[in-house]
Design a protein around this motif. Structure first.
Motif, short mmCIF file in Angstrom:
data_model
loop_
_atom_site.label_atom_id
_atom_site.label_comp_id
_atom_site.label_asym_id
_atom_site.label_seq_id
_atom_site.Cartn_x
_atom_site.Cartn_y
_atom_site.Cartn_z
N GLU A 1 60.82 65.08 32.65
CA GLU A 1 61.12 63.57 32.49
C GLU A 1 62.18 63.47 31.47
O GLU A 1 63.03 62.41 31.39
CB GLU A 1 59.74 63.17 31.94
N GLN A 2 62.17 64.20 30.38
CA GLN A 2 63.20 64.07 29.24
C GLN A 2 64.35 64.36 29.62
O GLN A 2 65.50 63.71 29.37
CB GLN A 2 62.71 64.90 27.97
N VAL A 3 64.62 65.18 30.40
CA VAL A 3 65.96 65.60 31.09
C VAL A 3 66.47 64.54 31.84
O VAL A 3 67.74 64.31 31.90
CB VAL A 3 66.00 67.04 31.87
N GLY A 4 65.60 64.15 32.81
CA GLY A 4 65.95 63.00 33.58
C GLY A 4 66.39 61.77 32.97
O GLY A 4 67.31 60.98 33.48
N LEU A 5 65.82 61.51 31.67
CA LEU A 5 65.99 60.22 30.83
C LEU A 5 67.67 60.57 30.45
O LEU A 5 68.45 59.45 30.39
CB LEU A 5 65.15 60.04 29.69
N VAL A 6 67.89 61.62 29.86
CA VAL A 6 69.22 61.89 29.43
C VAL A 6 70.08 61.96 30.71
O VAL A 6 71.37 61.30 30.20
CB VAL A 6 69.41 63.21 28.77
N ARG A 7 69.81 62.60 31.57
CA ARG A 7 70.82 62.53 32.84
C ARG A 7 71.07 60.91 33.27
O ARG A 7 72.31 60.53 33.71
CB ARG A 7 70.39 63.20 34.06
N ILE B 1 73.93 69.73 30.65
CA ILE B 1 72.66 69.52 29.85
C ILE B 1 71.80 70.74 30.04
O ILE B 1 71.53 71.36 30.91
CB ILE B 1 71.79 68.31 30.53
N GLY B 2 71.20 71.17 28.69
CA GLY B 2 70.28 72.47 28.70
C GLY B 2 69.22 72.24 27.85
O GLY B 2 68.95 71.15 27.15
N ALA B 3 67.87 72.56 28.57
CA ALA B 3 66.65 72.40 27.73
C ALA B 3 65.87 73.67 27.52
O ALA B 3 66.24 74.64 28.60
CB ALA B 3 65.95 71.37 28.87
N GLY B 4 65.18 73.42 26.63
CA GLY B 4 64.18 74.76 26.56
C GLY B 4 63.00 74.31 25.81
O GLY B 4 62.91 73.33 25.27
N ASN B 5 61.97 75.15 26.02
CA ASN B 5 60.78 74.83 25.42
C ASN B 5 60.41 75.96 24.35
O ASN B 5 60.32 77.02 24.57
CB ASN B 5 59.60 75.10 26.53
#
Length: 83
Positions: A54-60, A73-77
């Motif tokens: 959801e967070q990546v989608g908002l940034v996209r 865009i890069g994401a990690g947990n």
């Protein structure tokens, strides 16, 4: 030929920026909006921690709205177990 300060401002080089944001902080999202829309910033990439779908989608969505679909865009947990 005399240059005005506005002419000098528009001729300044762009600043390449990779923005690392914590998605749980609303002020980081506001900062992303500012960076993405600033005329002297060349936003090269955004990294998100923790970075849910959801967070990546908002940034996209934001980047797409501003015409910046080419920004990586890069994401990690950070909560994942380490080997």
């Amino acid at each position: 030929k005399k240059h005005t300060s506005q002419q000098n401002y528009t001729k300044m080089a762009l600043m390449d920026v990779v923005f690392d944001m914590e998605t749980q902080d609303p002020d980081d999202f506001l900062c992303l909006i500012w960076l993405a829309s600033h005329p002297r910033v060349h936003l090269k990439a955004v990294t998100l921690i923790p970075g849910s779908q959801e967070q990546v989608g908002l940034v996209r969505w934001l980047l797409s709205t501003l015409g910046l679909e080419d920004v990586a865009i890069g994401a990690g947990n950070i909560a994942h177990s380490k080997p």
